[in-house]
Design an enzyme around this catalytic site. Structure first.
Site, mmCIF file in Angstrom:
data_model
loop_
_atom_site.group_PDB
_atom_site.id
_atom_site.type_symbol
_atom_site.label_atom_id
_atom_site.label_comp_id
_atom_site.label_asym_id
_atom_site.label_seq_id
_atom_site.Cartn_x
_atom_site.Cartn_y
_atom_site.Cartn_z
ATOM 1 N N LYS A 112 0.897 -1.096 -0.013
ATOM 2 C CA LYS A 112 0.097 0.055 0.043
ATOM 3 C C LYS A 112 0.661 1.397 0.011
ATOM 4 C CE LYS A 112 -2.410 -0.637 3.724
ATOM 5 N NZ LYS A 112 -2.223 -2.143 4.373
ATOM 6 N N ARG A 165 10.641 -5.732 5.335
ATOM 7 C CA ARG A 165 10.249 -4.278 5.294
ATOM 8 C C ARG A 165 11.382 -3.334 5.780
ATOM 9 N NH1 ARG A 165 4.411 -2.510 5.722
ATOM 10 N NH2 ARG A 165 4.395 -3.293 8.019
ATOM 11 N N ARG A 167 -10.248 1.684 8.386
ATOM 12 C CA ARG A 167 -9.801 0.239 8.835
ATOM 13 C C ARG A 167 -10.870 -0.581 9.263
ATOM 14 N NH1 ARG A 167 -3.888 0.896 9.264
ATOM 15 N NH2 ARG A 167 -3.222 -1.275 9.972
#
Ligand code: ADP
Ligand code: ZN
Length: 219
Positions: free
Chosen positions: A13, A127, A88
């Site tokens: 995202k 990440r 969310r």
């Protein structure tokens, strides 16, 4: 134009949003980044939010919703924004609808990224983020030019605290399934959903998806 980035953790995202920011010249609003900046600066909001974030839980709406409303009210958002990490939950989506309606705005596009679960966990572990300009990299799939250093601003990359903890990773994925994934149906019903599969198995990563989306938006 109001764009929402939807999709589980580690689907890309932030990377897609980063490309869209450059192409569309509207700001990215990442609720996670705003929280982390507040935690770092030890603001009241940050201290409160950290109680939830460190455990991988959602920050309560009483904190999150006004924070997003205030951000959207800022000058740079007058032509729109790319929301990354909000809404969310269905409740947050309903709140967003109200916030936007007051300005005669609406959600124009929801980009839903999906990735096979094995790949997601691997991507969260690999990440790395730039604490300065917030760019995201990956030690396998999206390596910086110089190992451990941000391509854009030269700052040393770090691993997020909640990405170091396998329990917090599991918890976040579980909350995504339970609370956030119903938003796919919600926005499908509103006719604004665009789904992109992001996976090494089909050689389709965040960068390619972003380029396709930008090309379509500019048609
Ligand atoms: P990720 O999606 O990779 O878990 P984010 O950077 O989007 O990470 O968010 C980090 C944390 O911030 C989340 O785990 C959650 O605790 C909190 N958070 C972010 N956005 C929201 C939101 N819209 N509502 C509630 N909590 C949020
Ligand atoms: Zn940077």
């Amino acid at each position: 134009m109001i764009i929402i980035m939807l999709g589980a953790q580690g689907t890309g995202k932030g990377t897609v949003a980063g490309h869209l920011v450059k192409g569309l010249e509207i700001p990215q609003i990442s609720t996670g980044d705003i929280f982390r900046a507040n935690i770092k600066n030890k603001t009241e909001l940050g201290i409160e939010a950290d109680k939830y974030i460190s455990k991988g839980e959602l920050v309560p709406d009483s904190i999150t919703v006004p924070m997003v409303a205030n951000r959207l009210d800022e000058d740079d958002c007058k032509n729109g924004a790319i929301l990354d990490g909000f809404p969310r939950t269905i409740e947050q989506a309903d709140s967003l609808k109200e916030i936007l309606a007051k300005e005669n705005k609406k959600v124009d596009l929801v980009i839903n990224l999906t990735t096979p679960r094995e790949e997601i966990i691997d991507r969260m572990i690999t990440r790395r983020v730039c604490p300065n300009c917030k760019a995201t990299f990956n030690t396998k799939l999206n390596k910086p030019k110089v190992e451990g250093v941000c391509d854009f601003c030269g700052t040393n990359l770090v691993q997020r605290e909640d990405d170091k903890d396998p329990k917090a990773i599991e918890k976040r994925l579980q909350i995504y399934e339970e609370k956030t994934s119903p938003l796919v149906e919600y926005y499908k019903n509103e006719g604004v959903l665009r789904t992109e599969v992001i996976s090494t198995s089909i050689n389709h990563l965040a960068k390619e998806a972003a380029e396709e989306i930008l090309a379509d938006l500019k048609k």
